[in-house]
Design a protein around this motif. Structure first.
Motif, PDB file in Angstrom:
ATOM      1  N   ARG A 176       0.805  -1.217   0.000  1.00 18.06           N
ATOM      2  CA  ARG A 176       0.000   0.000   0.000  1.00 18.06           C
ATOM      3  C   ARG A 176       0.845   1.277   0.000  1.00 18.06           C
ATOM      4  NH1 ARG A 176      -5.225   1.049   3.827  1.00 18.06           N
ATOM      5  NH2 ARG A 176      -5.643   3.122   3.076  1.00 18.06           N
TER       6      ARG A 176
ATOM      7  N   ASP B 226      -3.100   4.625  -2.102  1.00 20.51           N
ATOM      8  CA  ASP B 226      -3.991   5.621  -1.492  1.00 20.51           C
ATOM      9  C   ASP B 226      -4.283   6.771  -2.450  1.00 20.51           C
ATOM     10  OD1 ASP B 226      -4.391   4.254   0.869  1.00 20.51           O
ATOM     11  OD2 ASP B 226      -2.800   5.298   1.943  1.00 20.51           O
TER      12      ASP B 226
ATOM     13  N   THR C 238      -7.605  -1.752   1.978  1.00 23.32           N
ATOM     14  CA  THR C 238      -7.932  -0.639   2.886  1.00 23.32           C
ATOM     15  C   THR C 238      -8.167  -1.106   4.324  1.00 23.32           C
ATOM     16  OG1 THR C 238     -10.264  -0.747   2.233  1.00 23.32           O
ATOM     17  CG2 THR C 238      -8.851   0.818   1.072  1.00 23.32           C
TER      18      THR C 238
END
Length: 134
Positions: A25, A90, A132
């Motif tokens: 991420r 993100d 997430t």
């Protein structure tokens, strides 16, 4: 000269030890996109055997080149002046600055999909929900 500086900065960011060691991420990826004059970005998708759509992301130039040189995947990209963006997950999910990301019907991402067999690609697909989770 400005061209060389710009792309050197991009390559240094992608291939820095921090980025290479970062968790999925937090890593920067090369992301193919179609960008409108209003700043909206849409993304080419790959469809798995269950007709589910995933965005292809690339963490190295060899994998990006495989995708870019494969007419089946990239013909529309080339014909419509697609761009390759450098984004973290993100930034892809939330947009950045004035950009609006339209993720369409995609359920998540697949990283370097042409580097794997069909079964391995299926295993590399990660949903937005999985990405997430805290």
């Amino acid at each position: 000269m400005q061209f060389l500086v710009h792309y050197t900065e991009i390559l240094n960011k992608v291939f820095s030890p921090e980025n290479l060691e970062a968790e999925q991420r937090e890593k920067y990826y090369f992301v193919p996109a179609f960008v409108t004059t209003s700043g909206q970005r849409t993304f080419p998708n790959l469809i798995n055997q269950d007709n589910e759509e995933y965005l292809p992301l690339f963490d190295n130039l060899d994998s990006l080149a495989k995708w870019h040189n494969e007419a089946y995947f990239s013909q529309a990209f080339k014909e419509n002046n697609g761009q390759v963006l450098l984004l973290k997950i993100d930034e892809l999910l939330n947009g950045e600055d004035e950009a609006i990301n339209d993720l369409g019907k995609s359920l998540g991402i697949t990283v370097n999909p042409l580097d794997y067999s069909q079964e391995e690609v299926q295993n590399s697909m990660v949903t937005w929900e999985e990405l997430t989770r805290d």
